[in-house]
Scaffold this active site. Structure first.
Site, short mmCIF file in Angstrom:
data_model
loop_
_atom_site.label_atom_id
_atom_site.label_comp_id
_atom_site.label_asym_id
_atom_site.label_seq_id
_atom_site.Cartn_x
_atom_site.Cartn_y
_atom_site.Cartn_z
N LYS A 195 0.83 -1.20 0.00
CA LYS A 195 0.00 0.00 0.00
C LYS A 195 0.88 1.26 0.00
O LYS A 195 0.69 2.16 -0.79
CB LYS A 195 -0.91 -0.04 1.23
CG LYS A 195 -1.81 1.16 1.38
CD LYS A 195 -2.75 0.97 2.56
CE LYS A 195 -3.41 2.32 2.90
NZ LYS A 195 -4.35 2.24 4.00
N GLU A 201 10.66 -4.57 4.43
CA GLU A 201 10.76 -5.99 4.05
C GLU A 201 10.40 -6.15 2.56
O GLU A 201 11.09 -6.82 1.79
CB GLU A 201 9.80 -6.84 4.88
CG GLU A 201 10.16 -6.96 6.36
CD GLU A 201 9.49 -5.90 7.21
OE1 GLU A 201 9.12 -4.82 6.67
OE2 GLU A 201 9.34 -6.14 8.42
N GLY A 253 -4.74 -1.88 5.01
CA GLY A 253 -3.93 -3.00 4.53
C GLY A 253 -4.59 -4.35 4.79
O GLY A 253 -4.67 -5.21 3.91
N ARG A 254 -5.07 -4.55 6.01
CA ARG A 254 -5.63 -5.87 6.37
C ARG A 254 -7.05 -6.07 5.84
O ARG A 254 -7.67 -7.10 6.12
CB ARG A 254 -5.56 -6.09 7.88
CG ARG A 254 -6.15 -4.97 8.71
CD ARG A 254 -5.75 -5.08 10.18
NE ARG A 254 -6.21 -3.94 10.97
CZ ARG A 254 -5.56 -2.80 11.09
NH1 ARG A 254 -4.40 -2.61 10.44
NH2 ARG A 254 -6.02 -1.82 11.84
N GLU A 339 -4.42 -6.82 14.95
CA GLU A 339 -3.94 -5.49 14.56
C GLU A 339 -5.09 -4.49 14.62
O GLU A 339 -4.87 -3.30 14.82
CB GLU A 339 -3.33 -5.54 13.14
CG GLU A 339 -2.42 -4.35 12.85
CD GLU A 339 -1.66 -4.47 11.53
OE1 GLU A 339 -2.27 -4.34 10.47
OE2 GLU A 339 -0.42 -4.69 11.57
N HIS A 370 -4.23 -33.59 17.43
CA HIS A 370 -3.09 -34.40 17.83
C HIS A 370 -1.94 -33.54 18.30
O HIS A 370 -0.79 -33.99 18.33
CB HIS A 370 -2.68 -35.31 16.67
CG HIS A 370 -3.78 -36.26 16.30
ND1 HIS A 370 -3.96 -37.48 16.91
CD2 HIS A 370 -4.83 -36.12 15.45
CE1 HIS A 370 -5.03 -38.07 16.42
NE2 HIS A 370 -5.59 -37.25 15.53
N LYS A 498 9.57 -0.76 14.16
CA LYS A 498 10.12 -0.39 12.85
C LYS A 498 11.21 0.65 13.02
O LYS A 498 12.29 0.56 12.42
CB LYS A 498 9.02 0.20 11.95
CG LYS A 498 8.03 -0.78 11.39
CD LYS A 498 7.11 -0.04 10.42
CE LYS A 498 5.89 -0.85 10.04
NZ LYS A 498 4.92 -0.11 9.26
O1 F6P Z 1 1.12 -2.70 2.29
P1 F6P Z 1 2.22 -2.09 3.08
O2 F6P Z 1 2.16 -0.60 3.06
O3 F6P Z 1 3.55 -2.60 2.61
O4 F6P Z 1 2.03 -2.51 4.57
C1 F6P Z 1 2.10 -3.85 4.96
C2 F6P Z 1 1.57 -4.05 6.34
O5 F6P Z 1 2.30 -3.30 7.28
C3 F6P Z 1 1.43 -2.78 8.27
O6 F6P Z 1 1.29 -1.42 8.05
C4 F6P Z 1 1.94 -3.03 9.65
O7 F6P Z 1 3.29 -2.82 9.74
C5 F6P Z 1 0.13 -3.51 8.04
O8 F6P Z 1 -0.96 -2.86 8.55
C6 F6P Z 1 0.13 -3.67 6.57
O9 F6P Z 1 -0.79 -4.63 6.15
#
Ligand code: F6P
Length: 533
Positions: A195, A201, A253-254, A339, A370, A498
């Protein structure tokens, strides 16, 4: 006041065996069918008094008005000043949805149409890799830009007739290296899903994929696509605007699986099945908006959750899909629920008056049976359990195995409720032991029972049903957030880690000193450096 009444009612009824409440009338009254799904919450200690009090909570918090505010584009994400409109992404009839005086639907539908053209072209080979038809799609994203599509591609595996899909999320190089090793750059499409297009990452993995791609093809950009709200950043990364699918800041995002972040799913199952998925979610939206609270699936699921966590004090909620293709659902729900509602501050900035949302965890049945069900049945704490079960699987030739799966699911909720008392435990081993030893052995075989669960049943895990299930959980989170009085749509709690990681990177690399670091962190850095970090 209502909270106090609920607590008092719980205290007065906590020792009751709720099994004694259960008869045909209760089985009917404490279950609700909406669309193709049935939610059964009869195997809980919620009685009509508790339920009425829980409904009072909804009225007290003005849920109906807040729900309508969400659907109509009010800025209910108050800490970020944003609307919350993932529902617009599945508003397939295109009725107007206004944000700040503007109808967002023309853009939403235009983006959906562009995604469909793109997905079709990848699937039929008119968009090709430089070595031929696309065989593999690698989605690089994390959190909501990974968990949703990864969960749904897995869930809808029986409908998967497009290229193979892989998901890379972790900055751990083992993740991307493992995936790229299985792909050919000349026939791979890399989708960078972020987003913000700043998440470290994702951007690190995207650059690694770019370098990998450059070794196999001359025009790397031609085999990349981007899903993001940040058009300037996708352009700077070298991805042509025709391969960028944008969305607005009112998609969290979620909650983003329904729009561009769902592109890998659309490529996997095709645009028609993806539309069925959206239609399922839309049906749940319509149900949530129209149904009386007594018949309202998201509201009831939320109230059961509040009863078990905030009132009864059960700290965790286990999501137990008896549907192997839902094996990523617990991870998906961990983000969606934890979250969203894992917060200690109310919307007005005061401390939350009640507990925040619970820990959510789980694994598919029967595997969990199990592994950790021992604790669920005989541990000293109570875990509220949520079972999911389909009437039919997709392996028709193995339907007898599916029947065994169903029997296991139903057996677990029955066992949790009934338990086994000392007398029956004794009777079950009376042929093996006598006297004190019989008593001692029998005690290990006692199940206290009286442990609550709900069951969500559906005919089959189709794209439509999956859409319903995910939208159900989204709205459940919304209802819980409103009742708790917090903002379900920000996530400030992820920021500190972060910031500190960014500051620690040069320290780990040995380019900066340990000044200001606590003794424990300094010692760990020292250990890792001595061992080659
Ligand atoms: O889509 P982006 O901006 O890379 O964010 C990834 C994820 O990181 C977060 O902002 C949390 O660090 C989430 O809410 C989101 O889904």
């Amino acid at each position: 006041m209502v909270w106090d009444n609920l607590r008092a009612h719980h205290a007065a009824t906590a020792d009751r065996r709720f099994e004694t409440l259960l008869d045909t009338a209760r089985a009917d009254d404490f279950s609700v069918t909406a669309g193709e799904m049935r939610l059964d919450y009869a195997k809980t200690n919620i009685d009509t008094t508790a339920r009425d009090l829980l409904f009072d909570l909804l009225d007290q918090t003005g849920l109906a008005a807040k729900r309508d505010a969400m659907f109509t584009g009010a800025a209910i994400n108050e800490t970020e000043g944003r609307a919350v409109l993932h529902t617009a992404l599945r508003n397939l009839d295109g009725g107007p949805v206004m944000v700040a005086g503007q109808d967002v639907m023309p853009d939403v539908l235009a983006t959906l149409a562009r995604m469909e053209d793109f997905a079709r072209a990848v699937r039929d080979g008119s968009i090709r890799g430089q070595g031929g038809k696309i065989t593999d799609v690698v989605n690089i994203g994390i959190g909501g830009s990974d968990l949703g599509p990864a969960m749904a591609v897995r869930a809808l595996a029986p409908y998967h007739d497009g290229p193979r899909c892989h998901f890379v999320s972790n900055v751990d190089p083992a993740d991307i290296a493992g995936v790229l090793r299985r792909c050919d750059p000349a026939t791979t499409l890399v989708i960078v899903a972020s987003k913000t297009f700043t998440t470290i990452e994702t951007m690190t993995n995207a650059r690694t994929a770019q370098a990998w791609m450059a070794q196999g093809v001359s025009d790397t950009g031609a085999q990349f696509a981007a899903l993001s709200t940040a058009a300037d950043k996708t352009a700077a990364f070298g991805i042509d605007a025709s391969r960028v699918f944008g969305f607005a800041d009112w998609v969290g995002g979620r909650y983003s699986l329904w729009g561009p972040i769902g592109l890998s799913l659309m490529i996997a199952i095709g645009p028609e099945a993806f539309r069925a998925f959206l239609r399922g979610a839309q049906a749940m939206d319509q149900h949530f908006r129209a149904a009386d609270w007594h018949e309202n699936l998201p509201a009831l699921l939320a109230l059961v959750g509040i009863w078990h966590h905030q009132i009864c004090g059960y700290p965790t909620r286990a999501v137990l899909p008896y549907d192997n293709n839902l094996n990523r659902l617990p991870a998906y729900l961990q983000q969606l629920e934890m979250e969203s509602n894992g917060k200690g501050v109310a919307m007005d900035g005061t401390d939350l008056a009640v507990a925040s949302g619970p820990v959510v965890w789980g694994e598919p049945g029967t595997n969990g049976q199990h592994a950790f069900y021992q604790l669920i049945h005989q541990g000293t704490g109570i875990v509220s359990c949520e079972f999911l079960i389909a009437a039919r699987g997709h392996e028709d030739a193995l339907h007898h195995q599916h029947q065994l799966l169903v029997a296991n699911c139903l057996a677990q909720s029955e066992a949790l409720m009934r338990g086994r008392d000392l007398d029956s435990a004794r009777a079950s081993i009376a042929d093996k032991f006598t006297g004190d030893e019989l008593d001692r052995q029998a005690r290990h075989r006692v199940f206290t029972g009286n442990r609550p669960s709900v069951t969500l049943a559906y005919p089959q895990l189709t794209p439509f049903v999956l859409g319903q299930i995910i939208a159900l959980y989204e709205h459940r989170v919304f209802v819980e957030g409103v009742v708790l009085g917090l903002n379900s749509y920000d996530q400030w709690g992820v920021e500190l880690g972060k910031e500190l990681a960014t500051a620690l990177q040069p320290v780990v690399e040995g380019r900066a000193g340990l000044d200001g670091k606590d003794a424990s962190t300094a010692a760990l850095v020292g250990f890792l450096q001595r061992h080659g970090v």
